[in-house]
Write a protein that holds these residues in place. Structure first.
Motif: not given
Length: 353
Positions: A263-270, A176-182, A210-222
């Motif tokens: 996941k990183l490809l989606r979170g970076r390239i996109l 989760a930290m790799q695909t969003w941030n630590t 709640e943590v899962v939702a925060a991580v998923e939202h962060g990945m989508e937004e950031d």
């Protein structure tokens, strides 16, 4: 006596800790033979304080990443590497001495920094590839790094330095930290791990919805903050061109990291951010581009992907032995290899893929 008088960096650390713990005398573990003279432990010492808040725990602080005595580093702004590590570990009832494994873990961090030159900063993470406490029944197999919640950055006569706290994390928290941030993941789980105290017996933060939702939202937004990922199994095999077949170069990846790379490809390239996979002999950089293709430049390979190619590649990057192509990427195929996880004796304890 002269050494004590010139230990200006050491005194600055002690002064910062007195502001937290007053006159409490910590348990201190010094190094008999300096690392520079062939000793086994790179850090000059580690202190362990007893803290009762928010729960009883040991608060470890290192001495040795910063310049404890006279100024030796050329960089005048920072003292040594610019930090000391701290580590908070749950303290059991009636436990009068801190566990030796925690001291060994901190010395291992010293060996890593002294031998590699890589430093730790808030937001970093490190995969331990096994329990952070050997032979313990724990889900914590990696480490995250954040700011110590009680010790602010200080100025010493040798330059400024900060206190970076090490936190034990699980494999899925690492992903989760790799695909969003630590820092985002740690903050989302602060109620489960107050003051980022490491508890070997705890479950993953991602069991909390709640943590899962925060991580998923962060990945989508950031997207992801991970611009560089060190990959153990990474290779570029140059294809051979024959009469009947076209040349196809092969990117080889280990199954263990296939899913996180997806996941990183989606979170970076996109998000129009580059992603570099760094291996022992090769670096493969993925970048966003309207035109799909690749370029070789010595030991660095650049793969350009558009949105459709990212979607196709990320769907095929699964932790299973396979070989495949991306329809729009001519001249390159991908091969997922089995990953063998070994213990300290070199025996295979787990196979992925």
């Amino acid at each position: 006596m002269s050494e004590e008088l010139t230990a200006v960096g050491w005194d600055a650390i002690d002064q910062a800790l007195r502001q937290v713990y007053g006159e409490q005398e910590p348990m201190h573990y010094g190094t008999m033979i300096p690392y520079s003279l062939g000793g086994q432990d790179p850090l000059d010492g580690i202190s362990a304080y007893k803290s009762e808040t928010p729960i009883p725990h040991w608060h470890f602080v290192t001495y040795g990443f910063s310049e404890l005595y006279e100024k030796e580093f050329d960089n005048q702004e920072y003292s040594g590497y610019g930090f000391e590590l701290t580590f908070r570990l749950v303290r059991n009832e009636n436990e009068e001495e801190p566990p030796a494994w925690a001291l060994n873990l901190l010395q291992n961090m010293g060996r890593y920094v002294f031998n590699s030159g890589n430093v730790f900063r808030a937001g970093d993470y490190l995969d331990a590839n096994g329990p952070i406490c050997l032979d313990a029944d724990t889900q914590l197999t990696a480490l995250a790094f954040t700011y110590d919640p009680q010790l602010a950055e200080i100025n010493t006569p040798n330059g400024k330095m900060e206190f970076i706290q090490m936190v034990g994390i699980s494999e899925d928290e690492l992903e989760a930290m790799q695909t969003w941030n630590t820092l985002g993941v740690l903050e989302a789980g602060i109620e489960q791990i107050p003051s980022y105290i490491t508890d070997l017996t705890r479950n993953s933060l991602l069991q909390n919805q709640e943590v899962v939702a925060a991580v998923e939202h962060g990945m989508e937004e950031d997207g992801s903050n991970t611009g560089f990922l060190f990959v153990d199994q990474l290779a570029w095999e140059i294809g051979k061109k024959g009469w009947l077949n076209k040349q196809s170069n092969v990117i080889q990846l280990g199954a263990k990291q296939a899913e996180v790379i997806s996941k990183l490809l989606r979170g970076r390239i996109l998000k129009d951010k580059n992603l570099s996979l760094v291996g022992q002999q090769i670096t493969i950089q993925f970048k966003a581009d309207s035109q799909v293709g690749y370029r070789e430049d010595g030991q660095e390979i650049t793969i350009s992907l558009n949105r459709a190619a990212v979607e196709e590649l990320s769907q095929k990057l699964v932790p299973q032995e396979s070989q495949f192509t991306v329809s729009s990427l001519a001249g390159v195929s991908f091969q997922i290899l089995k990953t063998h996880i070994k213990n300290q004796e070199g025996a295979v304890v787990k196979t992925i893929g």
